[in-house]
Design an enzyme around this catalytic site. Structure first.
Site, short mmCIF file in Angstrom:
data_model
loop_
_atom_site.label_atom_id
_atom_site.label_comp_id
_atom_site.label_asym_id
_atom_site.label_seq_id
_atom_site.Cartn_x
_atom_site.Cartn_y
_atom_site.Cartn_z
CG ASN A 144 57.24 29.46 -5.94
OD1 ASN A 144 56.65 29.98 -5.27
ND2 ASN A 144 56.81 29.69 -7.60
CE LYS A 157 54.82 26.48 -8.37
NZ LYS A 157 54.68 25.48 -9.22
CG HIS A 190 55.51 31.50 -11.36
ND1 HIS A 190 54.42 30.48 -11.71
CD2 HIS A 190 56.53 30.80 -10.83
CE1 HIS A 190 55.28 29.24 -11.69
NE2 HIS A 190 56.12 29.73 -11.31
CD GLU A 241 51.98 27.70 -10.81
OE1 GLU A 241 52.47 28.11 -9.36
OE2 GLU A 241 52.65 27.29 -10.63
CD GLU A 299 59.39 28.85 -13.56
OE1 GLU A 299 60.43 28.26 -12.88
OE2 GLU A 299 58.25 29.12 -13.48
N GLY A 302 55.93 21.61 -13.30
CA GLY A 302 54.60 20.78 -12.12
C GLY A 302 54.54 19.49 -12.70
CB SER A 361 60.03 18.91 -14.35
OG SER A 361 58.81 19.13 -14.00
C1 PEP Z 1 57.86 27.05 -10.34
O1 PEP Z 1 56.95 26.56 -10.12
O2 PEP Z 1 58.45 27.68 -10.77
C2 PEP Z 1 58.41 25.52 -11.32
C3 PEP Z 1 59.76 25.29 -11.51
O3 PEP Z 1 58.21 24.28 -10.81
P1 PEP Z 1 58.46 22.83 -10.87
O4 PEP Z 1 59.61 22.87 -10.66
O5 PEP Z 1 57.20 21.83 -9.81
O6 PEP Z 1 58.36 22.56 -12.15
#
Ligand code: PEP
Length: 251
Positions: free
Chosen positions: A9, A11, A95, A97, A167, A173, A213
């Site tokens: 992703n 973003k 997601h 976000e 997630e 993040g 992460s």
């Molecule tokens: C995400 O935004 O779907 C995500 C998993 O981000 P990160 O890997 O940076 O934690």
């Protein structure tokens, strides 16, 4: 055997030129891999060029969101058909976000999921609890509510075409990855919800990705768990070598 998927992703990162370069670098390393399925999700503006750059490879392209209506006066929005005809076969929906910053509800995610399926896209539907919810002992309740709301009313045939991403919001993040045991516990719980709603054979077919992460250095431990079928990767998908290391951890 269940599908294994590593999805990146990107973003709101990468111009068209940067996105094409990143896609080409990933293709060079893992472009011919059929297992796991590798998916990259650039911003809308780069979907067509990235799809073209990946045309003669096994790597699939996904969008990070879409609107639920076919067309109309929805300034700034992009339809499922637009996403599909830009070369996508996947779309990330719900997601955290989108849920937090753009007020997306389970009900809206459900409408979008149905629309994605109707046009032939594979939705990657995200669920996950916040740290406060986890600490209050509400993790399972939150996951079940998001599961029920976001995937409401889907037939067994439809759910087989959905990918679920767990997630945990506290891991996205932050650099604070869930332990393989923490992730596996929730993945097993989600598979149990699928078994209860459908049946065991159907539940066994559905890919459940972990996101939060994930890096080259922690991916193998996560992928060793029975119910973790791949990853949705944010930050680490922006560097080809790091993303490729995650893909290789699944082989
Ligand atoms: C995400 O935004 O779907 C995500 C998993 O981000 P990160 O890997 O940076 O934690």
């Amino acid at each position: 055997m269940r599908r294994k998927i590593i999805a990146g992703n990107w973003k709101m990162h990468k111009t068209i030129v940067e996105a094409t370069a990143l896609a080409s670098a990933v293709k060079k390393e893992v472009g011919t891999l059929e297992h796991p399925s590798v998916v990259v999700c650039p911003p809308y503006t780069a979907l067509t060029e990235v799809s073209m750059a990946l045309k003669d490879s096994e790597i699939q392209v996904g969008a990070q969101n879409m609107h639920q209506e076919d067309s109309g006066a929805f300034t700034g929005e992009v339809s499922a058909e637009m996403v599909l005809t830009s070369g996508c076969s996947y779309v990330i929906l719900g997601h955290s976000e989108r849920r937090t910053l753009f007020s997306e509800t389970d009900q809206l995610v459900n409408v979008k999921t149905r629309k994605a399926l109707a046009v032939g896209l594979t939705p990657i539907v995200c669920v996950g609890e916040t740290l406060a919810q986890r600490q209050a002992g509400r993790m399972e309740q939150v996951i079940e509510e998001q599961f029920n709301g976001s995937l409401e009313g889907l037939s067994a045939d439809e759910i087989r075409r959905v990918v679920i991403a767990y997630e945990p919001v506290w891991a996205i993040g932050t650099g604070q990855v869930a332990t393989p045991e923490q992730a596996e516990e929730v993945h097993r719980y989600i598979r149990g919800l699928l078994t209860r709603r459908y049946d065991q054979a159907t539940a066994e077919e559905i890919a459940i990705l972990y996101g939060g992460s994930v890096k080259g250095s922690n991916a193998a431990g996560l992928f060793a768990k029975e119910n973790i079928d791949g990853a949705l990767v944010g930050g680490a998908s922006l560097k080809a070598d790091e993303f490729v290391a995650i893909v290789r951890a699944m082989i």
